[in-house]
Design an enzyme around this catalytic site. Structure first.
Site, PDB file in Angstrom:
ATOM      1  CG  ASP A 157      12.909  93.295 -57.261  1.00  0.00           C
ATOM      2  OD1 ASP A 157      11.865  92.689 -56.952  1.00  0.00           O
ATOM      3  OD2 ASP A 157      13.730  92.876 -58.092  1.00  0.00           O
ATOM      4  NE  ARG A 195      15.005  93.978 -64.985  1.00  0.00           N
ATOM      5  CZ  ARG A 195      14.192  93.089 -64.418  1.00  0.00           C
ATOM      6  NH1 ARG A 195      14.664  91.944 -63.984  1.00  0.00           N
ATOM      7  NH2 ARG A 195      12.894  93.344 -64.290  1.00  0.00           N
ATOM      8  CB  ALA A 242      16.581  91.661 -56.430  1.00  0.00           C
ATOM      9  CE  LYS A 274       8.533  91.071 -61.690  1.00  0.00           C
ATOM     10  NZ  LYS A 274       9.081  91.986 -62.712  1.00  0.00           N
TER      11      LYS A 274
HETATM   12  O1  MRU Z   1      11.648  91.198 -62.953  1.00  0.00           O
HETATM   13  P1  MRU Z   1      12.237  90.083 -62.138  1.00  0.00           P
HETATM   14  O2  MRU Z   1      11.788  88.740 -62.588  1.00  0.00           O
HETATM   15  O3  MRU Z   1      13.737  90.200 -62.043  1.00  0.00           O
HETATM   16  O4  MRU Z   1      11.641  90.336 -60.699  1.00  0.00           O
HETATM   17  C1  MRU Z   1      12.004  89.514 -59.612  1.00  0.00           C
HETATM   18  C2  MRU Z   1      11.263  89.771 -58.371  1.00  0.00           C
HETATM   19  O5  MRU Z   1      10.451  90.650 -58.264  1.00  0.00           O
HETATM   20  C3  MRU Z   1      11.616  88.983 -57.189  1.00  0.00           C
HETATM   21  O6  MRU Z   1      10.513  88.819 -56.404  1.00  0.00           O
HETATM   22  C4  MRU Z   1      12.737  89.704 -56.518  1.00  0.00           C
HETATM   23  O7  MRU Z   1      13.857  89.696 -57.345  1.00  0.00           O
HETATM   24  C5  MRU Z   1      13.130  89.503 -55.180  1.00  0.00           C
HETATM   25  S1  MRU Z   1      13.260  87.903 -54.490  1.00  0.00           S
HETATM   26  C6  MRU Z   1      14.647  87.128 -55.004  1.00  0.00           C
END
Ligand code: MRU
Length: 343
Positions: A228, A86, A51, A239
């Site tokens: 996120d 996204r 994120a 996630k």
């Molecule tokens: O789909 P992604 O790999 O971009 O998902 C990332 C996550 O879910 C992380 O846990 C999230 O970005 C927050 S922590 C930096």
């Protein structure tokens, strides 16, 4: 624009490069990012991800374009394209919206570039603060479960949940990390392991469906995850699989903490029900691909459901680790998240 370097992003002398995270840990390949199409594709295909990182990377791309002569009007148009790349991680929207608002109020290219540099520096600083706040919750010898990837590859600093883990490790707390592999795209198995190796933090990689058993066996004392998008009532998207971790923690009375910077709060979102959840292509569930090759194990026509994120309700959360403080349930109920906007 000044030089900005992180684990997954490099900007120097008008040259922008992103580490292709789809090839990790087997290959460290840096992509040259020169066009809007390349930047958009890198975010959509998760070559760059996490994120906070996608928000900062989009901003750095736009700042670079200004240094090469992009007009402020074109800047606003390109920003609008990247904003849609996204849907769930709100850091992207928050970064783009702050830049676009400035542009629409007549900011000069120099002022916009300064803001881009600030967004980079801010993320580094927010990560350090979250790390310190979260590490205060960690006790000597804790087994810590984490899900997905939240470190230097997902931010431009030390990370969110992984920043807490790094800080606790550096404080000599003798922790051991259990890393969920994080199906379907294996951000835990490929990326968190890669980061923990570099940091020298002891860890064990597990399949996602082994976590509850390890909790029952007394191996896990706390869970730290990233986020996120956080709603005002404390519900948060992260996630896919994070919700299952929270449920298992509840059953085993294990403290469960999301770790996030203020840039992950959606101040227009009252509850988790309003968070848009990205659905991704079926191949990610039917098979896997990376620098190690490509394989498909399901029948070609298998019906697939592939939401990339899920929402964990606030009542499963023990505390919210922000850059400013660790908020309790009582804090959340009295509107503490909304107050972060003005801090
Ligand atoms: O789909 P992604 O790999 O971009 O998902 C990332 C996550 O879910 C992380 O846990 C999230 O970005 C927050 S922590 C930096």
């Amino acid at each position: 624009m000044k030089t900005m370097i992180s684990m997954g992003l490099r900007y120097e002398d008008r040259r922008m490069q992103l580490l292709d995270q789809t090839l990790l840990p087997n290959q460290e390949h840096w992509l040259e990012i020169e066009t809007l199409e390349q930047m958009d594709e890198a975010i959509k295909s998760l070559r760059t991800r996490g994120a906070p990182l996608i928000g900062v990377a989009a901003a750095v791309f736009l700042g670079r374009a200004l240094t090469l002569g992009l007009s402020v009007d074109e800047f606003v148009q390109q920003a609008a394209v990247l904003r849609e790349s996204r849907p769930t991680a709100v850091n992207l929207m928050n970064a783009i919206d702050s830049l676009t608002a400035m542009a629409k109020q007549g900011a000069s290219p120099e002022q916009l570039i300064e803001k881009v540099e600030q967004l980079f520096d801010e993320d580094v600083d927010l990560c350090k603060r979250m790390g310190a706040n979260g590490a205060a919750l960690v006790e000597q010898g804790d087994g810590i479960l984490t899900h997905c990837n939240t470190g230097g590859l997902a931010t431009v600093g030390i990370g969110t949940a992984l920043g807490v883990i790094q800080t606790a490790h550096e404080q000599g707390k003798n922790i051991h990390v259990y890393v969920d592999e994080t199906r379907p795209l294996l951000q835990g198995g490929r990326l968190t392991t890669y980061e923990l190796e570099k940091l020298g933090v002891p860890y064990t990689l597990i399949c996602d469906n082994m976590a509850a058993r390890l909790m029952r066996d007394g191996k896990i004392q706390k869970a730290f995850v990233g986020s996120d998008r956080i709603a005002l009532n404390g519900d948060f998207a992260n996630k896919t699989g994070t919700y299952s971790v929270a449920v298992a923690c509840k059953v085993h009375s294990i403290p469960f903490y999301p770790v996030a910077p203020v840039t992950t709060v959606d101040f227009d979102c009252e509850t988790g029900d309003e968070i848009p959840i990205e659905e991704r292509v079926d191949f990610e569930v039917k098979g896997v691909k990376g620098a190690f090759g490509e394989v498909m194990w399901a029948p070609e026509n298998a019906q697939v459901y592939n939401p990339a994120f899920d929402v964990t309700p606030a009542d499963l959360v023990s505390g919210w680790v922000f850059d400013t403080a660790v908020l309790s349930k009582q804090d959340i109920e009295s509107g503490a998240i909304a107050k972060l906007k003005s801090e």
